[in-house]
Design a protein around this motif. Structure first.
Motif, short mmCIF file in Angstrom:
data_model
loop_
_atom_site.label_atom_id
_atom_site.label_comp_id
_atom_site.label_asym_id
_atom_site.label_seq_id
_atom_site.Cartn_x
_atom_site.Cartn_y
_atom_site.Cartn_z
N GLY A 112 0.91 -1.33 -0.31
CA GLY A 112 -0.17 -0.27 0.38
C GLY A 112 1.03 1.12 0.43
O GLY A 112 0.51 2.27 -0.54
N ALA A 113 2.58 1.67 1.15
CA ALA A 113 2.82 2.32 0.81
C ALA A 113 3.42 2.67 -0.60
O ALA A 113 3.66 4.43 -1.07
N ASN A 114 3.36 1.89 -1.44
CA ASN A 114 3.75 2.74 -2.62
C ASN A 114 3.14 3.75 -3.06
O ASN A 114 3.60 3.87 -4.53
N VAL A 115 1.76 3.77 -3.21
CA VAL A 115 1.07 4.87 -3.80
C VAL A 115 1.86 6.08 -3.18
O VAL A 115 1.71 7.22 -3.55
N LEU A 116 2.92 6.06 -1.94
CA LEU A 116 2.97 7.12 -1.44
C LEU A 116 4.26 7.20 -2.43
O LEU A 116 5.68 7.27 -1.56
N GLN A 117 4.25 9.33 -3.07
CA GLN A 117 5.31 9.37 -3.78
C GLN A 117 5.71 10.60 -3.83
O GLN A 117 6.93 10.89 -4.08
N THR A 118 5.36 11.50 -3.66
CA THR A 118 5.22 13.19 -3.25
C THR A 118 5.68 13.45 -2.31
O THR A 118 4.24 13.02 -1.35
N GLU A 119 5.30 14.92 -1.59
CA GLU A 119 5.25 15.91 -0.57
C GLU A 119 4.10 15.61 -0.10
O GLU A 119 3.71 15.67 0.98
N GLU A 120 2.91 16.03 -1.12
CA GLU A 120 1.46 16.27 -1.21
C GLU A 120 1.17 15.26 0.03
O GLU A 120 -0.03 15.14 -0.04
N ASP A 121 1.37 13.15 -1.32
CA ASP A 121 0.73 12.84 -0.81
C ASP A 121 1.24 12.46 0.73
O ASP A 121 0.60 12.15 1.17
N PHE A 122 2.15 12.77 1.27
CA PHE A 122 2.32 12.52 2.62
C PHE A 122 2.17 13.36 3.50
O PHE A 122 0.85 12.82 4.72
N TYR A 123 1.67 15.22 2.94
CA TYR A 123 1.00 15.92 3.62
C TYR A 123 -0.63 15.19 4.03
O TYR A 123 -1.01 15.02 4.44
N ASP A 124 -1.05 14.51 2.75
CA ASP A 124 -2.27 14.32 2.97
C ASP A 124 -2.95 13.37 3.51
O ASP A 124 -3.86 13.22 4.45
N LEU A 125 -1.69 12.22 3.65
CA LEU A 125 -1.90 11.41 4.83
C LEU A 125 -2.11 11.39 6.08
O LEU A 125 -2.39 11.70 6.82
N ALA A 126 -1.03 12.56 6.05
CA ALA A 126 -0.83 12.91 7.38
C ALA A 126 -2.45 13.50 8.50
O ALA A 126 -2.94 13.58 9.23
N MET A 127 -2.76 14.67 7.37
CA MET A 127 -3.79 15.32 8.02
C MET A 127 -4.81 14.96 8.19
O MET A 127 -5.50 15.11 9.01
N ALA A 128 -5.34 13.65 7.15
CA ALA A 128 -6.00 12.72 7.03
C ALA A 128 -5.97 12.00 8.48
O ALA A 128 -7.07 12.38 8.84
N TYR A 129 -5.42 11.54 8.88
CA TYR A 129 -4.50 11.32 10.19
C TYR A 129 -5.34 12.46 11.14
O TYR A 129 -6.27 11.89 12.44
N PHE A 130 -5.21 13.17 10.97
CA PHE A 130 -4.26 13.82 11.70
C PHE A 130 -6.14 14.39 12.68
O PHE A 130 -6.77 14.97 13.41
N ARG A 131 -7.23 14.71 11.41
CA ARG A 131 -8.63 15.22 11.00
C ARG A 131 -9.03 13.80 12.50
O ARG A 131 -10.18 14.18 13.00
N ARG A 132 -9.15 12.59 12.07
CA ARG A 132 -8.96 11.25 12.87
C ARG A 132 -8.92 12.28 13.86
O ARG A 132 -9.54 11.38 14.95
N ALA A 133 -7.39 11.99 14.92
CA ALA A 133 -7.23 12.00 15.94
C ALA A 133 -8.36 13.51 16.58
O ALA A 133 -8.35 12.98 17.39
N ALA A 134 -7.73 14.62 15.63
CA ALA A 134 -8.63 15.47 16.49
C ALA A 134 -10.25 15.45 16.85
O ALA A 134 -10.66 15.00 18.36
#
Length: 342
Positions: A73-95
């Motif tokens: 699954g991690a293969n889809v993570l390619q760009t800075e924006e991908d890692f940003y989107d991944l992290a923000m999705a988690y941060f919204r759920r955590a908040a």
């Protein structure tokens, strides 16, 4: 029959309880919907027909089965924006779960070994961590080494991290535990300590209590990730209590990976009864069926932990975090004020 009102009241209490999450692999928060969106963005073909096929594949019998699909699954993570989107999705759920502080693991070698620069990974995660402050969430990053790889590879990864030390709070050790004892990484952990980083290590999940001893005696860690099998050794339990070490425990993960055969048998109650500083965390929530509050509720709804236990677990999570004293005191006060008002 359970008291429906009491269950609903405890559910609501957990939902509003301020807490920290200390054991979260950001790559493991990649939900199938985001996986498909990033695959489309980056023109990557997935071996699944749709989101439902991905979810069907999340049927693991052990840690290695999970890791195989996790790395895919991690293969889809390619760009800075991908890692940003991944992290923000988690941060919204955590908040949304009233997580006030999150310490997230990331696995640089999973990405650098496929040609993604370290800077791309950490720049995306760091930018998201800054933006998470608007969600009333503080974030710390933990650089994890993959234990199925060599210590030389871990040294190489740590060298990549050196220009970004001001963005890291610590290092960790994850991936396949059995056959890869903590002692294998004694040198790189000593170097990380010399660089001013905090140390934590997955130990006692599938590996034996001896791995926990190695993590304590050889790596000299500051926090134990998982640690379930420590309960097999009363002397080890006594030592962990005496040294005041925190255990970052992950109930739904433990069940999904067959570390415990049934959630009714989860060791969190025994840990609390013996005085261990256990915490509740979600590990890889996209793969294991729930974020941090889901992990609390998996135990409260079985009558395994009480309202008082939930407060203890939340306080433990703050005490075990790699935080400055002022931030820790503020979070402890918030938890106590919430509990007193409920």
């Amino acid at each position: 029959m359970p008291d429906t009102y009491a269950v609903a009241a405890l559910d609501a209490f957990v939902a509003g309880l301020p807490k920290a999450e200390l054991h979260l692999h950001i790559e493991g928060s990649l939900e199938p919907e985001l996986m498909f969106a990033l695959a489309q963005r980056n023109h990557i073909a997935l071996p699944f027909a749709d989101v439902e096929a991905v979810r069907a594949a999340y049927d693991f019998s052990n840690l290695q089965d999970f890791l195989d699909i996790y790395y895919q699954g991690a293969n889809v993570l390619q760009t800075e924006e991908d890692f940003y989107d991944l992290a923000m999705a988690y941060f919204r759920r955590a908040a949304a779960d009233n997580v006030r502080h999150a310490e997230i693991f990331f696995d640089p070698q999973t990405h650098t070994d496929r040609g993604i620069p370290y800077s791309v990974v950490i720049d995306g995660l760091w930018r998201a961590a800054q933006d998470a402050q608007a969600l009333n969430l503080s974030v710390s990053l933990i650089h994890s080494f993959l234990r199925h790889l060599s210590e030389d590879a871990a040294f190489d990864s740590l060298a990549m991290a050196e220009p970004y030390l001001d963005r890291l709070v610590g290092v960790g050790l994850d991936s396949s535990e059995v056959g890869h004892p903590p002692s294998k990484f004694a040198g790189v952990f000593a170097k990380a300590r010399d660089m001013g980083l905090m140390l934590c290590c997955h130990a006692g999940e599938e590996g034996p209590p001896e791995y926990v001893y190695e993590a304590l005696d050889i790596l000299e860690i500051d926090r134990i990730d998982h640690g379930n099998r420590s309960l097999e050794d009363p002397l080890l339990v006594a030592r962990i209590i005496d040294e005041g070490l925190t255990l970052t425990v992950c109930p739904l993960s433990n069940h999904k990976l067959c570390v415990v055969p049934d959630l009714d048998m989860h060791p969190i109650p025994a840990m609390l009864k013996q005085g261990l500083k256990a915490t509740i965390n979600s590990d890889d929530p996209a793969y294991f069926g729930g974020y941090v509050n889901d992990n609390f509720l998996a135990l409260t709804r079985r009558g395994l932990i009480s309202k008082k236990d939930c407060v203890t677990l939340a306080l433990n999570s703050v005490d075990g975090a790699f935080l400055d004293p002022d931030r820790r005191d503020a979070l402890r006060a918030e938890i106590k004020a919430y509990a007193a008002g409920r």
